[in-house]
Design an enzyme around this catalytic site. Structure first.
Site, PDB file in Angstrom:
ATOM      1  N   LYS A   9      35.532  39.833  45.343  1.00  0.00           N
ATOM      2  CA  LYS A   9      36.777  39.755  44.584  1.00  0.00           C
ATOM      3  C   LYS A   9      37.975  39.664  45.544  1.00  0.00           C
ATOM      4  CE  LYS A   9      34.942  42.375  40.625  1.00  0.00           C
ATOM      5  NZ  LYS A   9      35.123  43.595  39.779  1.00  0.00           N
ATOM      6  N   TYR A  49      34.957  36.536  32.306  1.00  0.00           N
ATOM      7  CA  TYR A  49      35.047  37.899  31.773  1.00  0.00           C
ATOM      8  C   TYR A  49      35.177  37.920  30.243  1.00  0.00           C
ATOM      9  CZ  TYR A  49      35.318  40.278  36.320  1.00  0.00           C
ATOM     10  OH  TYR A  49      35.032  40.814  37.556  1.00  0.00           O
ATOM     11  N   ASN A 112      37.213  47.148  42.895  1.00  0.00           N
ATOM     12  CA  ASN A 112      35.848  47.517  43.319  1.00  0.00           C
ATOM     13  C   ASN A 112      35.122  46.409  44.087  1.00  0.00           C
ATOM     14  OD1 ASN A 112      35.263  45.884  41.159  1.00  0.00           O
ATOM     15  ND2 ASN A 112      34.303  47.466  39.914  1.00  0.00           N
ATOM     16  N   HIS A 115      31.560  41.511  42.465  1.00  0.00           N
ATOM     17  CA  HIS A 115      30.944  41.321  41.150  1.00  0.00           C
ATOM     18  C   HIS A 115      29.502  40.870  41.350  1.00  0.00           C
ATOM     19  CE1 HIS A 115      30.286  39.841  37.048  1.00  0.00           C
ATOM     20  NE2 HIS A 115      29.641  38.857  37.652  1.00  0.00           N
ATOM     21  N   GLU A 126      27.204  32.658  34.412  1.00  0.00           N
ATOM     22  CA  GLU A 126      28.226  32.775  35.461  1.00  0.00           C
ATOM     23  C   GLU A 126      28.041  31.721  36.555  1.00  0.00           C
ATOM     24  OE1 GLU A 126      27.844  36.929  36.462  1.00  0.00           O
ATOM     25  OE2 GLU A 126      28.714  37.547  34.532  1.00  0.00           O
TER      26      GLU A 126
HETATM   27  P1  IDP Z   1      30.631  45.512  36.448  1.00  0.00           P
HETATM   28  O1  IDP Z   1      31.581  44.753  37.344  1.00  0.00           O
HETATM   29  O2  IDP Z   1      30.016  46.677  37.172  1.00  0.00           O
HETATM   30  O3  IDP Z   1      29.604  44.625  35.793  1.00  0.00           O
HETATM   31  P2  IDP Z   1      31.995  45.606  33.871  1.00  0.00           P
HETATM   32  O4  IDP Z   1      31.876  46.718  32.879  1.00  0.00           O
HETATM   33  O5  IDP Z   1      31.322  44.317  33.528  1.00  0.00           O
HETATM   34  O6  IDP Z   1      31.504  46.166  35.282  1.00  0.00           O
HETATM   35  O7  IDP Z   1      33.553  45.358  34.097  1.00  0.00           O
HETATM   36  C1  IDP Z   1      33.999  44.223  34.805  1.00  0.00           C
HETATM   37  C2  IDP Z   1      35.092  44.648  35.748  1.00  0.00           C
HETATM   38  O8  IDP Z   1      36.212  45.072  34.981  1.00  0.00           O
HETATM   39  C3  IDP Z   1      34.742  45.862  36.624  1.00  0.00           C
HETATM   40  O9  IDP Z   1      34.071  45.494  37.802  1.00  0.00           O
HETATM   41  C4  IDP Z   1      36.092  46.442  36.907  1.00  0.00           C
HETATM   42  O10 IDP Z   1      36.735  45.757  37.987  1.00  0.00           O
HETATM   43  C5  IDP Z   1      36.859  46.156  35.638  1.00  0.00           C
HETATM   44  N1  IDP Z   1      36.824  47.299  34.726  1.00  0.00           N
HETATM   45  C6  IDP Z   1      35.806  47.682  33.924  1.00  0.00           C
HETATM   46  N2  IDP Z   1      36.121  48.773  33.201  1.00  0.00           N
HETATM   47  C7  IDP Z   1      37.386  49.082  33.552  1.00  0.00           C
HETATM   48  C8  IDP Z   1      38.285  50.119  33.142  1.00  0.00           C
HETATM   49  O11 IDP Z   1      37.978  50.971  32.315  1.00  0.00           O
HETATM   50  N3  IDP Z   1      39.510  50.111  33.754  1.00  0.00           N
HETATM   51  C9  IDP Z   1      39.882  49.176  34.680  1.00  0.00           C
HETATM   52  N4  IDP Z   1      39.066  48.191  35.072  1.00  0.00           N
HETATM   53  C10 IDP Z   1      37.828  48.140  34.529  1.00  0.00           C
HETATM   54 MG    MG Z   2      29.803  43.168  34.353  1.00  0.00          MG
END
Ligand code: IDP
Ligand code: MG
Length: 149
Positions: A9, A49, A112, A115, A126
């Site tokens: 990212k 997304y 984080n 992805h 994707e």
């Molecule tokens: P993942 O990346 O581990 O698959 P997902 O639930 O698919 O997690 O969420 C996609 C991305 O959205 C996450 O990597 C994170 O950057 C962001 N995200 C998910 N939940 C939250 C939240 O509650 N607050 C802020 N950002 C979030």
């Molecule tokens: Mg995800």
């Protein structure tokens, strides 16, 4: 063999972590079969997304993911999807185990660094969003016979 979609990212790119992340993938024995850096356009980010549309963090997630260059990859190997999810670690870096990429290099949910596709369906979807079939290569790594029994 499975294929999965991986993205360093924009925070991972800005923080100079591309090399470390790719090294971990390569050293594990997984094979990079597509790789490019680009600034993801908003419509592509929305498609990527789509499952999160309507959630409170959706707008900030789109703004963040389109804010600068990211690195997109297709990674291939036996059980590549599961292996990359466990290598990446929990979505919230505060819950990510040390030794995972998020657990070693990040602290905040919205920053984080990486992805990874979460299922075969997501991976196919994707990969199709970010790559055309002609951008994905097919080759044998010279060490494959020492990686797979
Ligand atoms: P993942 O990346 O581990 O698959 P997902 O639930 O698919 O997690 O969420 C996609 C991305 O959205 C996450 O990597 C994170 O950057 C962001 N995200 C998910 N939940 C939250 C939240 O509650 N607050 C802020 N950002 C979030
Ligand atoms: Mg995800």
């Amino acid at each position: 063999m499975q294929r999965t979609y991986i993205m360093v990212k924009p925070d991972g790119v800005q923080r100079g972590l591309i090399g470390k992340i790719i090294t971990r993938i390569e050293e594990r024995g997984l094979k990079l079969v597509a790789l490019k850096m680009y600034i993801i356009p908003e419509d592509v980010a929305r498609a990527h997304y789509g499952e999160h549309e309507g959630k409170p963090f959706f707008k900030s997630l789109l703004d963040f993911i389109t804010s600068g260059p990211s690195v997109s990859m297709v990674v291939e190997g036996k059980e590549a999807i599961k292996i990359m999810r466990s290598t990446v670690g929990s979505t919230n870096p505060q819950d990510a185990s040390p030794g995972t990429l998020r657990g070693d290099f990040s602290l905040d949910m919205g920053r984080n660094i990486i992805h990874a596709s979460d299922s075969i369906e997501s991976a196919n979807r994707e990969i199709g969003i970010h790559f055309s079939e002609s951008e994905i290569v097919s080759f044998t790594r010279i060490d494959e016979q020492w990686i797979y029994e």
